[in-house]
Design an enzyme around this catalytic site. Structure first.
Site, PDB file in Angstrom:
ATOM      1  N   ARG A 106       5.427  -6.896  -1.169  1.00 36.20           N
ATOM      2  CA  ARG A 106       5.902  -6.321  -2.435  1.00 36.20           C
ATOM      3  C   ARG A 106       4.772  -6.156  -3.448  1.00 36.20           C
ATOM      4  O   ARG A 106       4.894  -5.411  -4.406  1.00 36.20           O
ATOM      5  CB  ARG A 106       6.988  -7.221  -3.039  1.00 36.20           C
ATOM      6  CG  ARG A 106       8.236  -7.324  -2.211  1.00 36.20           C
ATOM      7  CD  ARG A 106       9.227  -8.248  -2.880  1.00 36.20           C
ATOM      8  NE  ARG A 106       9.737  -7.660  -4.094  1.00 36.20           N
ATOM      9  CZ  ARG A 106      10.859  -6.968  -4.189  1.00 36.20           C
ATOM     10  NH1 ARG A 106      11.591  -6.772  -3.114  1.00 36.20           N
ATOM     11  NH2 ARG A 106      11.249  -6.469  -5.328  1.00 36.20           N
ATOM     12  N   TRP A 128       1.895  -7.245  -8.247  1.00 32.54           N
ATOM     13  CA  TRP A 128       1.416  -5.866  -8.158  1.00 32.54           C
ATOM     14  C   TRP A 128       1.241  -5.433  -9.602  1.00 32.54           C
ATOM     15  O   TRP A 128       2.220  -5.216 -10.312  1.00 32.54           O
ATOM     16  CB  TRP A 128       2.445  -5.003  -7.431  1.00 32.54           C
ATOM     17  CG  TRP A 128       1.978  -3.613  -7.135  1.00 32.54           C
ATOM     18  CD1 TRP A 128       1.277  -3.202  -6.033  1.00 32.54           C
ATOM     19  CD2 TRP A 128       2.202  -2.436  -7.920  1.00 32.54           C
ATOM     20  NE1 TRP A 128       1.039  -1.849  -6.105  1.00 32.54           N
ATOM     21  CE2 TRP A 128       1.588  -1.348  -7.256  1.00 32.54           C
ATOM     22  CE3 TRP A 128       2.834  -2.196  -9.139  1.00 32.54           C
ATOM     23  CZ2 TRP A 128       1.604  -0.055  -7.751  1.00 32.54           C
ATOM     24  CZ3 TRP A 128       2.853  -0.897  -9.643  1.00 32.54           C
ATOM     25  CH2 TRP A 128       2.246   0.155  -8.939  1.00 32.54           C
ATOM     26  N   LYS A 174       2.445   9.552   5.725  1.00 34.66           N
ATOM     27  CA  LYS A 174       2.177   8.354   6.523  1.00 34.66           C
ATOM     28  C   LYS A 174       0.683   8.177   6.727  1.00 34.66           C
ATOM     29  O   LYS A 174       0.133   7.102   6.564  1.00 34.66           O
ATOM     30  CB  LYS A 174       2.874   8.533   7.873  1.00 34.66           C
ATOM     31  CG  LYS A 174       3.661   7.469   8.495  1.00 34.66           C
ATOM     32  CD  LYS A 174       4.770   6.753   7.825  1.00 34.66           C
ATOM     33  CE  LYS A 174       4.889   6.724   6.369  1.00 34.66           C
ATOM     34  NZ  LYS A 174       6.151   6.469   5.776  1.00 34.66           N
ATOM     35  N   GLU A 198       6.321  14.227   5.836  1.00 38.24           N
ATOM     36  CA  GLU A 198       6.352  12.794   6.100  1.00 38.24           C
ATOM     37  C   GLU A 198       5.128  12.360   6.910  1.00 38.24           C
ATOM     38  O   GLU A 198       4.530  11.311   6.645  1.00 38.24           O
ATOM     39  CB  GLU A 198       7.667  12.427   6.816  1.00 38.24           C
ATOM     40  CG  GLU A 198       7.802  11.007   7.285  1.00 38.24           C
ATOM     41  CD  GLU A 198       7.657   9.954   6.185  1.00 38.24           C
ATOM     42  OE1 GLU A 198       7.613  10.307   4.991  1.00 38.24           O
ATOM     43  OE2 GLU A 198       7.553   8.762   6.536  1.00 38.24           O
ATOM     44  N   GLU A 213      -1.232   7.284   3.346  1.00 41.39           N
ATOM     45  CA  GLU A 213      -0.989   6.000   2.693  1.00 41.39           C
ATOM     46  C   GLU A 213      -1.586   4.822   3.440  1.00 41.39           C
ATOM     47  O   GLU A 213      -1.997   3.852   2.814  1.00 41.39           O
ATOM     48  CB  GLU A 213       0.499   5.771   2.383  1.00 41.39           C
ATOM     49  CG  GLU A 213       1.396   5.580   3.549  1.00 41.39           C
ATOM     50  CD  GLU A 213       2.857   5.422   3.154  1.00 41.39           C
ATOM     51  OE1 GLU A 213       3.141   4.873   2.083  1.00 41.39           O
ATOM     52  OE2 GLU A 213       3.724   5.836   3.937  1.00 41.39           O
ATOM     53  N   HIS A 234      -1.696  32.174   1.600  1.00 46.22           N
ATOM     54  CA  HIS A 234      -1.619  32.292   0.145  1.00 46.22           C
ATOM     55  C   HIS A 234      -2.557  31.313  -0.555  1.00 46.22           C
ATOM     56  O   HIS A 234      -2.382  31.043  -1.741  1.00 46.22           O
ATOM     57  CB  HIS A 234      -0.171  32.099  -0.311  1.00 46.22           C
ATOM     58  CG  HIS A 234       0.747  33.108   0.304  1.00 46.22           C
ATOM     59  ND1 HIS A 234       0.797  34.410  -0.136  1.00 46.22           N
ATOM     60  CD2 HIS A 234       1.592  33.020   1.371  1.00 46.22           C
ATOM     61  CE1 HIS A 234       1.665  35.077   0.624  1.00 46.22           C
ATOM     62  NE2 HIS A 234       2.151  34.250   1.541  1.00 46.22           N
ATOM     63  N   CYS A 249       6.349  -6.697  -7.642  1.00 47.10           N
ATOM     64  CA  CYS A 249       6.052  -8.119  -7.517  1.00 47.10           C
ATOM     65  C   CYS A 249       7.139  -8.868  -6.745  1.00 47.10           C
ATOM     66  O   CYS A 249       8.284  -8.425  -6.682  1.00 47.10           O
ATOM     67  CB  CYS A 249       5.953  -8.746  -8.899  1.00 47.10           C
ATOM     68  SG  CYS A 249       4.867  -7.854 -10.000  1.00 47.10           S
ATOM     69  N   ASN A 282       9.225  -9.938 -12.378  1.00 44.35           N
ATOM     70  CA  ASN A 282       9.086  -8.626 -11.737  1.00 44.35           C
ATOM     71  C   ASN A 282       9.774  -7.626 -12.661  1.00 44.35           C
ATOM     72  O   ASN A 282      10.889  -7.864 -13.088  1.00 44.35           O
ATOM     73  CB  ASN A 282       9.764  -8.644 -10.357  1.00 44.35           C
ATOM     74  CG  ASN A 282       9.749  -7.278  -9.707  1.00 44.35           C
ATOM     75  OD1 ASN A 282       8.896  -6.446 -10.001  1.00 44.35           O
ATOM     76  ND2 ASN A 282      10.713  -7.042  -8.816  1.00 44.35           N
ATOM     77  N   GLY A 283       9.085  -6.521 -12.949  1.00 43.60           N
ATOM     78  CA  GLY A 283       9.671  -5.517 -13.838  1.00 43.60           C
ATOM     79  C   GLY A 283       8.691  -5.166 -14.941  1.00 43.60           C
ATOM     80  O   GLY A 283       7.502  -5.497 -14.859  1.00 43.60           O
ATOM     81  N   LYS A 332       5.955  -2.260  -1.737  1.00 36.61           N
ATOM     82  CA  LYS A 332       7.092  -1.801  -0.942  1.00 36.61           C
ATOM     83  C   LYS A 332       8.240  -1.269  -1.795  1.00 36.61           C
ATOM     84  O   LYS A 332       8.777  -0.208  -1.537  1.00 36.61           O
ATOM     85  CB  LYS A 332       7.580  -2.956  -0.066  1.00 36.61           C
ATOM     86  CG  LYS A 332       8.727  -2.603   0.848  1.00 36.61           C
ATOM     87  CD  LYS A 332       8.262  -1.745   1.985  1.00 36.61           C
ATOM     88  CE  LYS A 332       9.385  -1.333   2.910  1.00 36.61           C
ATOM     89  NZ  LYS A 332       8.978  -0.174   3.721  1.00 36.61           N
TER      90      LYS A 332
HETATM   91  C1  F6R Z   1       6.292   5.478   2.111  1.00 31.76           C
HETATM   92  C2  F6R Z   1       7.332   4.720   1.444  1.00 31.76           C
HETATM   93  C3  F6R Z   1       7.702   5.134   0.062  1.00 31.76           C
HETATM   94  C4  F6R Z   1       9.210   4.917  -0.170  1.00 31.76           C
HETATM   95  C5  F6R Z   1       9.562   5.219  -1.635  1.00 31.76           C
HETATM   96  C6  F6R Z   1      11.049   5.100  -1.888  1.00 31.76           C
HETATM   97  O1  F6R Z   1       6.056   5.013   3.400  1.00 31.76           O
HETATM   98  O2  F6R Z   1       7.844   3.781   1.969  1.00 31.76           O
HETATM   99  O3  F6R Z   1       7.329   6.448  -0.189  1.00 31.76           O
HETATM  100  O4  F6R Z   1       9.925   5.759   0.688  1.00 31.76           O
HETATM  101  O5  F6R Z   1       8.880   4.337  -2.467  1.00 31.76           O
HETATM  102  O6  F6R Z   1      11.518   3.830  -1.591  1.00 31.76           O
HETATM  103  P1  F6R Z   1      13.051   3.552  -1.343  1.00 31.76           P
HETATM  104  O7  F6R Z   1      13.448   4.292  -0.111  1.00 31.76           O
HETATM  105  O8  F6R Z   1      13.152   2.069  -1.180  1.00 31.76           O
HETATM  106  O9  F6R Z   1      13.785   4.049  -2.545  1.00 31.76           O
END
Ligand code: F6R
Length: 609
Positions: free
Chosen positions: A27, A75, A485, A481, A488, A504, A2, A101-102, A604
């Protein structure tokens, strides 16, 4: 998670709050709301849905007069997204409005306690318990009520609070969730993230756990958890407003993809001096490195994928045992650590709950900790023994791109620094790697020049239901990765496999038309990859190969499509191969009409477990 913003000043609060929330929407974006001191009472407007819904209800803020208020973009964790579960949450008697937030972990216990004493709850949120408790413990002194509440709640919180009895104050307190106070001229702010208030001020104070801030128009007072007044130095934020705006791009994600060469330059250049790696103030002497028996790399999501690349780089350069762990696993599996272990923590936000907990566990067991973080002054940056910042600037798109690239660069710097201190490599070899590192920004620029080929490829396959990414060694790490990408932001199901594992199990998924993206930049393993490509082609797969120029002709004999990236040192190749695949994810998502910067169900900064 949030986003919180709060304002007190001479301006109308609602438009300032909406403006701040727009910048925090990444966020969390399932509902939003504001509360403003208006004509002698607290007025709350909130709604399920994107911020546009709230904006419409408030007619861009004009509907809610008043110069003091708090706002929230949510969120959902406790209670489904709905008008009633949106924040601000208010107390039964309407005295308090709270944004949070939390997660309040013991909220059920507290809720039952208050319910038995006649308090009526209306929402399913854990946050409402805070608003209700504030009113319950309030005997004319808001600070004392906050103290009583923070003494009783367990979990994490960043709270913005207003009270009907104090029309000229905003209160804030936090624990294990980020919250900053912004200091303007005749106005003050609170925010989860500095980007929310950058257009008003760059002078900020960071609240530490359970510290309380009381904001008034012309001053801000700070208190420790026992309500003793404390002084907090202000700091100047370096990020500028433009860096948190789209600057002509349709999406933050594309802007951030294109910013990677510059972000790499800022991250690498200051740390390469006179042909040597210089690591800021990091205390890792030759003696300390020699004493290390093991290195752990711990992170979540994309940052974890940086660890996957780091494993190959560290093992190659240092011949030191490396373990890479997902933070949520590491924190609960009782890892074996001691003072001879170095734990490298990677986090863009510096606030990820699991990563922070992993850091604390490592410190508790006496390990040395080194954090790679993008947000200056974040909790992880503050708590680690050493910190190395990625100078990527604010990353707003939920899908991480420039943070990944710059984290990779820092990992290379650390590995090369340790190799340099240990004299683990012949000087010419080390020199060669340092030159490659220096060239990385320019190579990234070159790689990003050809967007059209990838855009065209995406136009052919954006309707695919599944895709598979395969690779070996660092190419496998990059596949992880690339697959994340894609899934998501485009919601296309994808998996990443080490190419050697295909036989396998996963090869049973190959059928006519299955799309396989084969990253094959590693020269040493190229023949093996060619064999794997033949195997999937024999089952009808369509293959896009990502490779480098000198391997392209051979690859073309098998792959249906290919894209060449510039060659660099083997362990740095993921810095190149990921770039077209970030673009591919972007274009596929765009062609499918997805909300690229705010993909569904994601937020985020994951500040709750
Ligand atoms: C994917 C993404 C997430 C973050 C993960 C860790 O694109 O951004 O997988 O990498 O939530 O976040 P941080 O790096 O802020 O600890």
């Amino acid at each position: 998670m949030c986003g919180i913003v709060g304002y007190i000043g001479r301006e109308q609060a609602a438009p300032v709050l909406l403006n701040g929330l727009k910048r925090l929407e990444y966020r969390g974006y399932d509902s939003s709301g504001v509360a403003v001191h208006s004509d002698g009472s607290l007025r709350v407007v909130k709604a399920k849905g994107r911020l546009d819904v709230l904006d419409g209800l408030l007619e861009q803020g004009t509907k809610l007069p008043g110069t003091v208020g708090i706002g929230h973009t949510r969120w959902a964790t406790h209670g489904a997204p709905s008008d009633i579960n949106s924040h601000p949450q208010t107390s039964d008697g309407g005295l308090f409005a709270v944004v949070h937030n939390g997660i309040i972990e013991n909220y059920l216990h507290l809720k039952n306690h208050l319910t038995r004493r006649g308090v009526d709850f209306v929402s399913d949120t854990d946050t409402e318990v805070v608003a209700q408790m504030l009113e319950y413990y309030y005997k004319g002194d808001v600070l004392e009520a906050i103290r009583q509440v923070t003494e009783r709640v367990q979990g994490s919180y960043a709270l913005g609070i207003i009270c009907a009895d104090c029309p000229e104050k905003v209160f804030a307190v936090r624990k294990d969730s980020p919250l900053i106070v912004g200091l303007g001229e005749g106005e003050s702010f609170i925010a989860s993230d500095v980007t929310a208030i950058l257009s008003y001020t760059r002078r900020i104070c960071r609240l530490q756990d359970r510290e309380i801030a009381v904001l008034e128009q012309d001053r801000v007072s700070f208190y420790d958890p026992e309500l003793y007044p404390i002084e907090k130095p202000a700091e100047q934020v370096e990020w500028d407003v433009a860096s948190a705006e789209k600057g002509g791009y349709e999406h933050f994600m594309m802007k951030e993809i294109c910013e990677q060469p510059e972000a790499l330059r800022k991250t690498i250049s200051p740390r390469l001096q006179d042909g040597k790696v210089v690591l800021d103030d990091v205390c890792l002497s030759r003696e300390q490195i020699t004493r290390l028996s093991r290195v752990y790399i711990v992170a979540c999501g994309t940052s974890y994928h940086v660890g996957a690349v780091a494993k190959y780089a560290f093992e190659k350069l240092l011949r030191l045992p490396i373990e890479v762990d997902v933070a949520s696993e590491f924190r609960y599996r009782d890892p074996v650590l001691d003072e001879r272990t170095l734990v490298i923590i990677i986090s863009q936000s510096g606030e990820t709950a699991d990563t922070l907990a992993a850091l604390r566990e490592a410190k508790r067991q006496g390990a040395r900790t080194l954090a790679i973080v993008n947000v200056v002054g974040s909790t992880i940056a503050n708590e680690a023994n050493d910190v190395l910042y990625t100078w990527a600037g604010p990353e707003i798109a939920v899908a991480s791109t420039k943070a990944y690239s710059t984290q990779l660069a820092v990992v290379y710097l650390i590995a090369l620094y340790m190799a340099q201190e240990l004299q683990a490599l012949p000087p010419e070899e080390l020199d060669g790697y340092l030159q490659e590192l220096q060239r990385l920004p320019e190579l990234a620029e070159k790689c990003l020049e050809d967007k059209e080929t990838i855009q065209y490829f995406a136009s052919q396959y954006f309707n695919a239901k599944d895709m598979y990414f395969i690779g070996r060694n660092v190419d496998y790490a990059a596949s992880l990765e690339a697959s994340l990408k894609l899934k998501e932001i485009s919601y296309i199901h994808s998996e990443a496999y080490t190419a050697g594992e295909l036989k396998h199990g996963p090869i049973s998924l190959m059928e006519e038309g299955t799309l396989v993206i084969a990253i094959c930049t590693c020269r040493r393993l190229f023949e093996k990859m060619m064999a794997n490509i033949k195997e999937v082609k024999a089952r009808g797969a369509v293959v896009l190969g990502i490779t480098t120029q000198e391997l392209a002709d051979t690859l073309a004999q098998e792959a249906d499509w290919q894209f060449c990236v510039p060659r660099t040192a083997d362990f740095m190749l993921p810095s190149m191969s990921i770039l077209p695949l970030q673009l591919f994810a972007y274009y596929a998502a765009s062609m499918k009409g997805c909300d690229i910067d705010k993909p569904r169900n994601l937020a985020k900064s994951v500040t709750v477990e």
